[in-house]
Structures are given as structure tokens and as C-alpha cells.
Design a protein around this motif. Structure first.
Motif, short mmCIF file in Angstrom:
data_model
loop_
_atom_site.label_atom_id
_atom_site.label_comp_id
_atom_site.label_asym_id
_atom_site.label_seq_id
_atom_site.Cartn_x
_atom_site.Cartn_y
_atom_site.Cartn_z
N GLN A 335 0.81 -1.21 0.00
CA GLN A 335 0.00 0.00 0.00
C GLN A 335 0.86 1.27 0.00
OE1 GLN A 335 -2.77 0.20 3.25
NE2 GLN A 335 -4.00 1.81 2.32
N ARG A 336 2.04 1.20 0.64
CA ARG A 336 2.89 2.39 0.70
C ARG A 336 3.39 2.81 -0.67
NH1 ARG A 336 8.94 0.62 2.67
NH2 ARG A 336 8.91 -1.55 1.94
N TYR A 337 3.30 1.93 -1.66
CA TYR A 337 3.64 2.29 -3.03
C TYR A 337 2.40 2.48 -3.89
CZ TYR A 337 8.28 0.77 -1.53
OH TYR A 337 9.45 0.64 -0.85
N GLU A 338 1.38 1.71 -3.64
CA GLU A 338 0.15 1.84 -4.42
C GLU A 338 -0.48 3.23 -4.24
OE1 GLU A 338 -2.61 -1.27 -3.71
OE2 GLU A 338 -1.41 -2.82 -4.71
N GLU A 339 -0.53 3.71 -3.00
CA GLU A 339 -1.21 4.98 -2.74
C GLU A 339 -0.52 6.16 -3.43
OE1 GLU A 339 -4.18 5.38 -1.47
OE2 GLU A 339 -4.30 3.18 -1.30
N PRO A 340 0.81 6.31 -3.31
CA PRO A 340 1.46 7.42 -4.03
C PRO A 340 1.31 7.33 -5.55
CG PRO A 340 2.93 6.53 -2.36
CD PRO A 340 1.78 5.60 -2.45
N LEU A 341 1.29 6.10 -6.07
CA LEU A 341 1.10 5.94 -7.51
C LEU A 341 -0.31 6.37 -7.92
CD1 LEU A 341 2.94 2.57 -8.22
CD2 LEU A 341 3.49 4.79 -9.23
N LYS A 342 -1.31 6.03 -7.11
CA LYS A 342 -2.68 6.46 -7.41
C LYS A 342 -2.78 7.99 -7.38
CE LYS A 342 -4.80 3.65 -4.43
NZ LYS A 342 -5.93 2.95 -3.74
N LYS A 343 -2.12 8.60 -6.41
CA LYS A 343 -2.13 10.06 -6.32
C LYS A 343 -1.46 10.67 -7.55
CE LYS A 343 -2.50 14.09 -4.09
NZ LYS A 343 -1.70 14.98 -4.93
N LEU A 344 -0.34 10.09 -7.97
CA LEU A 344 0.38 10.60 -9.14
C LEU A 344 -0.48 10.48 -10.39
CD1 LEU A 344 3.22 11.85 -9.39
CD2 LEU A 344 4.06 9.59 -10.06
N ALA A 345 -1.19 9.35 -10.52
CA ALA A 345 -2.06 9.16 -11.69
C ALA A 345 -3.19 10.19 -11.70
CB ALA A 345 -2.62 7.75 -11.69
N GLN A 346 -3.71 10.54 -10.51
CA GLN A 346 -4.75 11.57 -10.43
C GLN A 346 -4.21 12.95 -10.81
OE1 GLN A 346 -6.10 11.24 -6.40
NE2 GLN A 346 -7.25 9.35 -6.75
N ASP A 347 -2.95 13.21 -10.42
CA ASP A 347 -2.34 14.50 -10.69
C ASP A 347 -1.95 14.67 -12.16
OD1 ASP A 347 -2.62 15.10 -8.03
OD2 ASP A 347 -0.53 14.66 -7.50
N TRP A 348 -1.77 13.53 -12.87
CA TRP A 348 -1.30 13.60 -14.25
C TRP A 348 -2.24 12.83 -15.18
CZ3 TRP A 348 2.72 16.68 -15.71
CH2 TRP A 348 3.55 17.15 -14.71
N PRO A 349 -3.49 13.25 -15.29
CA PRO A 349 -4.41 12.56 -16.21
C PRO A 349 -3.94 12.70 -17.66
CG PRO A 349 -5.36 14.63 -15.47
CD PRO A 349 -4.12 14.42 -14.65
N GLY A 350 -4.06 11.61 -18.39
CA GLY A 350 -3.62 11.63 -19.78
C GLY A 350 -2.13 11.42 -19.94
N LYS A 351 -1.42 11.41 -18.83
CA LYS A 351 0.04 11.24 -18.88
C LYS A 351 0.49 9.92 -18.21
CE LYS A 351 -0.01 15.54 -20.31
NZ LYS A 351 0.07 15.87 -21.76
N LEU A 352 -0.23 9.53 -17.15
CA LEU A 352 0.15 8.33 -16.39
C LEU A 352 -1.07 7.42 -16.26
CD1 LEU A 352 1.81 6.51 -14.50
CD2 LEU A 352 1.31 8.10 -12.63
N SER A 353 -0.92 6.18 -16.71
CA SER A 353 -1.97 5.17 -16.57
C SER A 353 -1.50 4.13 -15.56
CB SER A 353 -2.24 4.49 -17.92
OG SER A 353 -3.08 3.36 -17.75
N LEU A 354 -2.32 3.87 -14.54
CA LEU A 354 -2.00 2.91 -13.49
C LEU A 354 -3.09 1.85 -13.43
CD1 LEU A 354 -0.43 1.95 -10.94
CD2 LEU A 354 -1.86 3.54 -9.62
N THR A 355 -2.71 0.58 -13.57
CA THR A 355 -3.62 -0.54 -13.40
C THR A 355 -3.11 -1.40 -12.26
OG1 THR A 355 -4.18 -0.56 -15.76
CG2 THR A 355 -4.71 -2.53 -14.49
N LEU A 356 -3.85 -1.46 -11.16
CA LEU A 356 -3.45 -2.27 -10.02
C LEU A 356 -3.99 -3.69 -10.19
CD1 LEU A 356 -4.05 0.24 -7.07
CD2 LEU A 356 -1.88 -0.36 -8.17
#
Length: 496
Positions: A335-356
Motif C-alpha cells: 500500500q505504501r507504493y500503491e497509494e502514491p502511484l494512485k495520487k500521481l495518476a490523479q495529478d497527471w491525467p492523460g500522462k500516467l496510466s495505473l492498473t493495479l
């Protein structure tokens, strides 16, 4: 014909948590194709037991192993036809969850008992005690779950030779002294020169100390695990046995991972058909919801854990997103890595795609559609994703460790006709950032980039090559093998 019993706790496509499952499917298939009579022994997990319906009229072999009634079922692995024996013991293996953890992610409380029984069945098969008219010349053991097999075979007259493969030395099968006693192991084995490891029972020490030969999954990792930085406390034993330690690079299934025939990608392609690879790129951008432009598209597939260098990646990604790069990430983990990645994907729509999670089809499309692929692992025994990316003309950017160092050749260290990716030696985000910078600078030079792509696609990473090396190792032990186990002071037996 050499007879090999291949013992494993995972087997693709039946049960998989990591690369062990892929190796356990592909290596025996390649050995079988080259004339080895190889048979796989696998615990009878729920996902594997449907294989027993292949021949509903066949009856299992009944065994009594300590207090447990065991049925040994014969089957064949789909596609390859490799024979498989399933160790059917419902109290130990008929459980939901992974092979090692319950649905809550906790280790099964009786893992030692489960894999000790598995080892006992292997010993019965190997010694003729199972009443089956097939006795192996050699037993190939894999990871700590098979670690007690060489221990129990060591004192049996006429026992087959043993090979023990380390897939990841960080996982050692450690248990307390009460567990040691519950397994009925002799007191003489509770010694730091045998199975005791810092006041704990170590299954993996059994394999390392008592097998005739030790292998690991790349030449680079074979060297690294003899050092304190990578040996996890076992570097002394491995250093002593360095003459018996061999690094054999894993292969990949080139029928499943073949860009020319892959049904899971937008358009199959071969080396030089960069316009077709570009269509795979465009399809991946659409699927991932990313901006469709000429900016570099960078992929990552893997477990979101410290070993994979996710923290380094998190530190450098914002800067490269700001420079216009696109990222597509597939994986799951802590979770300590999943959560920052989710936040980054929210901050960069169209630039970062995250599939957990994991999606086999998406993993193929990322491998085929990306321009570059990142593997900044702190350590990597072999690695498969960099091999897949090379085969698909996707240029890898890796930390120069283990199998990554053996397979990804940086332009700064290679000739133009050999270089196929970028690597960094200094661990940390600065090293990753520097290597990614060189990669992106080269990406702007299309002829230079395409040369890297073509070099990667030309390399042979098939299991045929690796199986040939294993066959040579097997033959060095047969028909007469000499065991040179343990430190000289251990009093380990030498027998022919």
C-alpha cells in the motif's frame, strides 16, 4: 535417456506467484523436447487437481506419509504434455489463498509441515519407495520448498544425484526450533553447520548444503549471492561451494512471447516493421486513456515492492512527466507504493496510466506498445520482463544487477551492434534518472533507437539454449556422481 524428477511448488498455468511458475513450465518442456525423460512433482492445490480428470479411469498411488494419507495422481501439463505428479493431501494443500499465504495474506501456520511432506513424497519417488517403476537419475529441486529433499536423499545408498536451483535467496523457509522437532529431523541437523540458521530452521540451507550442484537463474546473480550485499547471510556457504555453483540464465517461452504471432497485441510485427509496432503503441495509448502524441511512452510491469525500486521510480517520475513523457504501469503490491502511484495518476491525467493487479493481455500490450521499459530493481536474480521487452523491440532501462546486467547491454559498455538498452550501476533515484535521461536523448535519434531495438530482437533468449546448459550439468553428475556437500568441517558424507 536421462530421467529427471523436477520438484516445484508452482507451475504455470496452474498456480503462480512469480517467475518460479514460468520456469517450472518452460524448462521441463524444453528438456522434454531435447530428449530428457522429465516429470514434474507438484503439490495438489485446488487449481491443479482438475488435471486428475484427464484420464478418469486411472487410479492414484496411495501412500502413507507419517500421519497423512496421500494420493499421488499422474497427469500431463496442457500444451506441452510434460508428465506431472500431483501430491494430493487435502488437509495440507486443499486450501483457498496462495500456495504460501491464506486469503488475509498471512503465511500458512503449517508451511513447514506442508513442504516437508512434499519433500518426503519426492524422496519416496526418487528412492523407489512409492512403488512406481520409474526412478529418476537426478532430482532437480527448486527454492526452499524443496530444500529438505537433498537432506533426506544424502544418506540413502544409491540415491539419485541432486541439483538445487535458487530463484530468489531472499526467501529461505525459516522456522523455529519447535517446528524443527515436530518434523522429526535428527538432533544432529540442529547445528549452524547444517540446518540451523541464527537459531532457526532453514529449509534453503538443506538445498545449499546437501545438493550435488547448485544453480541460480543468471551468471550475475551467482556471483552476487556470494557477497554480503546479496547473500542474505548465506554468502559464506555459497562462497565455499562456488565450484558447485552455476549461473544459468532463464529463458522465456518464445511461443507465448512472440511479437510476430502474438494474438494479444494490436498488430503482430517483426524486427524492422516499426510502423506496425507504432500501431501497437497507438492502441495502447487509446486503451490506457493517455494522450496520443509522439512523446516517449515508458512502461513498467511488476510487483510494487521495495525490491523492484518503486521508491526510486516514484521520485523520478514527476520530473519526466513534466518533460512530456507518458507512463503506463501494471502491478500490485504494498500500500505504501500503491497509494502514491494512485495520487500521481490523479495529478497527471492523460500522462500516467495505473492498473493495479495483473492482466496477462495488458502485459503483452504494454510490452509491445511502449518505447522503453523500466526495471530499476534493487536486486534481480534473472528478470523476465526485460527479456520480453527486448524481444518486442521495447528498449529496457535497468539497474545493472543480476540477470539485468547479463542481458541489457548499455551503449557505453558495448559495441553498436550489441547495445540493446540502458543501465545504471549506482543504486538510487539519481542513477535511474541519469540512465533514463540517456535513453530519452537517444530516443530523439530514431536511427540510433531503432538499432537498439533491432539488437534486442536479435538476441536468443529461448529455453532451448538454457535447457542445453542444464543437460550438460546433469551429464556431469551421471552416471556416477560424487557428492561434495557442506563445509569440510561439517562431516558431510562423500559417496558415489
Amino acid at each position: 535417456m536421462t530421467r529427471v524428477l523436477f520438484t516445484t511448488s508452482e507451475l504455470y498455468p496452474l498456480v503462480k506467484t512469480g517467475g518460479l511458475a514460468d520456469v517450472s513450465a518452460s524448462l521441463p518442456a524444453a528438456l522434454k523436447a531435447s530428449g530428457v525423460d522429465v516429470r514434474i512433482l507438484l503439490p495438489g492445490y485446488p487449481a491443479a487437481m482438475p488435471l486428475t480428470q484427464q484420464n478418469p479411469d486411472s487410479a492414484p498411488v496411495a501412500l502413507q506419509v507419517g500421519p497423512h494419507a496421500v494420493k499421488l495422481w499422474a497427469a500431463h501439463l496442457p500444451e506441452t504434455g510434460v508428465p506431472v505428479w500431483l501430491v494430493d493431501c487435502p488437509p495440507l494443500f486443499d486450501r483457498s489463498g496462495s500456495p504460501y499465504h491464506n486469503p488475509d495474506g498471512q503465511e500458512w501456520w503449517d508451511n513447514a509441515q506442508r513442504f516437508a511432506l512434499f519433500a518426503r513424497v519426492a524422496v519416496l519417488l526418487a528412492s523407489g519407495g512409492a512403488g512406481i517403476h520409474w526412478i529418476p537419475d537426478l532430482v532437480h529441486c527448486n527454492d526452499w520448498q524443496s530444500g529438505l529433499i537433498p537432506v533426506w536423499l544424502a544418506d540413502l545408498p544409491g540415491a539419485p544425484a541432486t541439483v538445487f536451483t535458487i530463484h530468489n535467496i531472499a526467501y529461505q523457509g525459516l522456522f523455529d526450533h519447535d517446528t524443527f522437532r515436530s518434523l522429526g529431523l535428527p538432533d544432529s541437523l540442529w547445528h549452524w553447520e547444517r540446518l540451523e540458521f541464527h537459531d532457526r530452521l532453514s529449509f534453503i540451507k538443506g538445498g545449499l548444503g546437501y545438493s550435488d550442484r547448485i544453480t541460480t537463474v543468471s551468471p550475475g546473480y551467482a556471483k552476487e549471492i556470494q557477497t554480503p550485499a546479496f547473500g542474505y547471510g548465506l554468502e559464506g556457504l555459497l562462497g565455499h561451494r562456488r565450484q558447485d555453483l552455476h549461473g544459468i540464465l532463464n529463458g522465456i517461452d518464445t511461443t507465448v512471447w512472440n511479437p510476430a504471432t502474438d494474438p494479444l497485441i494490436a498488430e503482430p510485427f517483426q524486427s524492422g516493421e516499426w510502423h506496425k509496432k507504432a500501431r501497437c503503441r497507438q492502441a495502447l495509448l487509446r486503451e490506457s486513456g493517455l494522450d496520443d502524441d509522439d512523446a516517449p511512452l515508458i512502461g513498467f510491469i511488476g510487483r510494487l515492492v521495495e525490491q523492484k525500486g518503486i521508491d526510486w521510480l516514484l521520485e523520478v517520475m514527476p520530473g519526466w512527466l513534466g518533460r512530456g513523457c507518458r507512463f503506463v504501469i501494471l502491478g500490485s503490491g504494498e500500500q505504501r507504493y500503491e497509494e502514491p502511484l494512485k495520487k500521481l495518476a490523479q495529478d497527471w491525467p492523460g500522462k500516467l496510466s495505473l492498473t493495479l493487479g495483473y492482466d496477462e493481455g495488458l502485459s503483452h500490450r504494454i510490452t509491445a506498445g511502449c518505447d522503453a521499459f523500466m526495471m530499476p530493481s534493487r536486486f534481480e536474480p534473472c528478470g523476465l520482463n526485460q527479456l520480453y521487452s527486448l524481444r518486442y523491440g521495447t528498449v529496457p532501462v535497468v539497474h545493472r544487477v543480476g540477470g539485468l546486467a547479463d542481458t541489457v547491454l548499455d551503449p557505453g559498455d558495448s559495441t553498436p551492434d550489441q547495445a540493446n538498452g540502458f543501465s545504471f550501476s549506482k543504486p538510487g533515484p539519481a542513477g535511474l534518472d541519469e540512465a533514463l535521461g540517456r535513453a530519452m536523448a537517444t530516443f530523439a535519434d530514431k536511427p540510433a533507437w531503432q538499432r537498439l531495438q533491432a539488437n534486442g530482437m536479435a538476441r536468443d533468449f529461448s529455453w532451448t539454449r538454457s535447457a542445453r546448459e542444464y543437460q550438460m550439468l546433469y551429464q556431469s553428475l551421471l552416471p556416477d556422481h560424487v557428492s561434495d556437500r557442506l563445509y569440510p568441517s561439517y562431516g558431510g558424507k562423500r559417496h558415489a
